[in-house]
Design a protein around this motif. Structure first.
Motif, mmCIF file in Angstrom:
data_model
loop_
_atom_site.group_PDB
_atom_site.id
_atom_site.type_symbol
_atom_site.label_atom_id
_atom_site.label_comp_id
_atom_site.label_asym_id
_atom_site.label_seq_id
_atom_site.Cartn_x
_atom_site.Cartn_y
_atom_site.Cartn_z
ATOM 1 N N GLY A 175 -14.225 -11.865 2.758
ATOM 2 C CA GLY A 175 -14.443 -10.636 3.464
ATOM 3 C C GLY A 175 -12.919 -9.699 3.295
ATOM 4 O O GLY A 175 -12.643 -8.835 3.866
ATOM 5 N N ALA A 176 -12.236 -10.182 2.193
ATOM 6 C CA ALA A 176 -10.777 -9.359 2.135
ATOM 7 C C ALA A 176 -11.083 -8.066 1.557
ATOM 8 O O ALA A 176 -11.812 -7.554 1.121
ATOM 9 C CB ALA A 176 -10.327 -10.025 0.697
ATOM 10 N N GLU A 177 -10.176 -7.043 2.151
ATOM 11 C CA GLU A 177 -10.397 -5.753 1.939
ATOM 12 C C GLU A 177 -9.320 -5.459 0.628
ATOM 13 O O GLU A 177 -9.445 -4.117 0.001
ATOM 14 C CB GLU A 177 -9.642 -5.096 3.151
ATOM 15 N N ALA A 178 -8.549 -6.337 0.211
ATOM 16 C CA ALA A 178 -7.688 -5.961 -0.844
ATOM 17 C C ALA A 178 -7.078 -7.342 -1.253
ATOM 18 O O ALA A 178 -7.074 -8.388 -0.778
ATOM 19 C CB ALA A 178 -6.400 -5.176 -0.368
ATOM 20 N N ALA A 224 8.277 -2.241 -2.266
ATOM 21 C CA ALA A 224 9.157 -2.675 -1.140
ATOM 22 C C ALA A 224 10.562 -2.157 -1.521
ATOM 23 O O ALA A 224 11.420 -1.703 -0.349
ATOM 24 C CB ALA A 224 9.139 -4.264 -1.166
ATOM 25 N N VAL A 225 11.151 -2.302 -2.398
ATOM 26 C CA VAL A 225 12.389 -1.610 -2.863
ATOM 27 C C VAL A 225 12.557 -0.135 -2.257
ATOM 28 O O VAL A 225 13.521 0.270 -1.791
ATOM 29 C CB VAL A 225 12.926 -1.982 -4.151
ATOM 30 N N ARG A 226 11.273 0.459 -2.885
ATOM 31 C CA ARG A 226 11.428 1.897 -2.356
ATOM 32 C C ARG A 226 11.270 2.327 -1.074
ATOM 33 O O ARG A 226 11.870 3.029 -0.455
ATOM 34 C CB ARG A 226 10.227 2.509 -3.224
ATOM 35 N N GLU A 227 10.449 1.192 -0.568
ATOM 36 C CA GLU A 227 10.419 1.231 1.185
ATOM 37 C C GLU A 227 11.675 1.349 1.793
ATOM 38 O O GLU A 227 11.790 1.976 2.800
ATOM 39 C CB GLU A 227 9.257 0.112 1.506
ATOM 40 N N ALA A 250 2.817 -10.008 1.185
ATOM 41 C CA ALA A 250 1.979 -9.821 2.281
ATOM 42 C C ALA A 250 2.052 -8.353 2.627
ATOM 43 O O ALA A 250 1.316 -7.820 3.063
ATOM 44 C CB ALA A 250 2.388 -10.686 3.666
ATOM 45 N N TRP A 251 3.447 -7.675 2.724
ATOM 46 C CA TRP A 251 3.517 -6.419 3.063
ATOM 47 C C TRP A 251 2.543 -5.446 2.069
ATOM 48 O O TRP A 251 2.082 -4.393 2.221
ATOM 49 C CB TRP A 251 4.853 -5.974 2.759
ATOM 50 N N GLU A 252 2.734 -5.802 0.656
ATOM 51 C CA GLU A 252 1.603 -4.977 -0.340
ATOM 52 C C GLU A 252 0.396 -4.876 -0.043
ATOM 53 O O GLU A 252 -0.478 -3.974 -0.182
ATOM 54 C CB GLU A 252 2.103 -5.670 -1.714
ATOM 55 N N ALA A 253 -0.060 -6.012 0.325
ATOM 56 C CA ALA A 253 -1.689 -6.493 0.615
ATOM 57 C C ALA A 253 -1.837 -5.365 1.978
ATOM 58 O O ALA A 253 -2.659 -4.717 1.995
ATOM 59 C CB ALA A 253 -1.958 -7.798 1.024
ATOM 60 N N ARG A 278 -0.294 -2.641 2.884
ATOM 61 C CA ARG A 278 -0.042 -1.235 2.079
ATOM 62 C C ARG A 278 -1.184 -0.954 1.521
ATOM 63 O O ARG A 278 -1.704 0.119 1.724
ATOM 64 C CB ARG A 278 0.996 -1.335 0.970
ATOM 65 N N LEU A 279 -2.026 -1.851 0.638
ATOM 66 C CA LEU A 279 -3.279 -1.482 0.024
ATOM 67 C C LEU A 279 -4.369 -1.261 1.138
ATOM 68 O O LEU A 279 -5.292 -0.371 0.750
ATOM 69 C CB LEU A 279 -3.722 -2.770 -0.968
ATOM 70 N N ALA A 280 -4.334 -1.911 2.138
ATOM 71 C CA ALA A 280 -5.357 -1.696 3.261
ATOM 72 C C ALA A 280 -4.946 -0.827 4.230
ATOM 73 O O ALA A 280 -5.589 -0.307 5.398
ATOM 74 C CB ALA A 280 -5.526 -2.928 4.045
#
Length: 246
Positions: A67-70, A112-115, A215-218, A220-222
């Motif tokens: 059921g993953a969203e990303a 993440a570097v940009r964040e 984990a942070w990227e996932a 972000r996608l969601a």
């Protein structure tokens, strides 16, 4: 509940994901599906095979059932080794196969570097020097200045997975650079989730590690933002105070 999917190559430091899940909150699930690693070697030809579309697509059906969203391809070397354009092609193919928003750990590092607002970074890698150089080139293609890059000569993910706190801290200390505004520790085979806050406290700057940024990227996608200080500056709204330089 937000369910996030990760295609993780083999078995090395996947226990970072349940650890991070506990730190992120009760309404977030980090679902890991393992892909066939092929030959366990930090060597360009083996890494290209590890990230091949057929290997990633093989895990997509199991991931859909979660059921993953990303979905994020949880591998740094198996994405940046394709180069900037090739890594984009890899992610687009994954998104088509999964029918979901997709990314990879290499792009997670860039975002993440940009964040955290870092223009200059240092890379402390477990990889051999030539593979670490491919990562530095990938970051440079994204417009990020790499002021230093250090490889450790480790060939297999299996060996990296045995490293603990002392090895991770030594890697960070030796790979940091006074001009770097953030330190990057690539390789999702490296256990780091338990040490990010300690690393940042010692170095006085954001530390971005492979499983953490994945984990942070996932999230972000969601379109989810989570405050989790134990996972470092990337997961807080307050930047780490930069250490003074000579």
């Amino acid at each position: 509940m937000t369910a996030l999917g990760f295609l993780y190559p083999g078995h090395s430091a996947e226990d970072d994901y349940p650890r991070m899940e506990q730190l992120l909150g009760s309404d977030i699930r980090l679902q890991v599906v393992h892909t066939d690693i092929g030959e366990d070697a930090h060597r360009v030809d083996a890494l290209l095979e590890m990230g091949a579309p057929a290997r990633l697509a093989a895990g997509v059906e199991e991931l859909r059932l979660t059921g993953a969203e990303a979905v994020v391809w949880a591998c740094t070397s198996g994405s940046f080794v394709y180069g900037w354009e090739g890594a984009h092609d890899q992610v687009r193919a994954l998104a088509r196969a999964a029918g979901l928003p997709a990314s990879s750990t290499s792009f997670a590092f860039v975002h993440a570097v940009r964040e955290v607002g870092a223009a200059r970074v240092a890379v402390a890698a477990t990889y051999p020097e030539d593979v670490a150089g491919h990562f530095a080139a990938f970051l440079s293609a994204a417009g990020i200045s790499v002021v230093s890059s250090r490889g450790s000569g480790i060939i297999t993910a299996a060996e990296v997975g045995t490293w603990g706190r002392d090895e991770v801290l030594a890697l960070a200390r030796e790979g940091d650079h006074p001009e770097a505004q953030a330190l990057l520790l690539p390789d999702t085979a490296l256990h780091t989730a338990a040490y990010v806050q300690e690393l940042e406290g010692e170095l006085g700057k954001p530390v971005l590690t492979a499983n953490q940024v994945t984990a942070w990227e996932a999230l972000r996608l969601a379109s989810r933002r989570v405050n989790a200080p134990t996972l470092g500056a990337l997961f807080t709204r307050q930047p780490v105070v930069q250490a003074p330089t000579d």
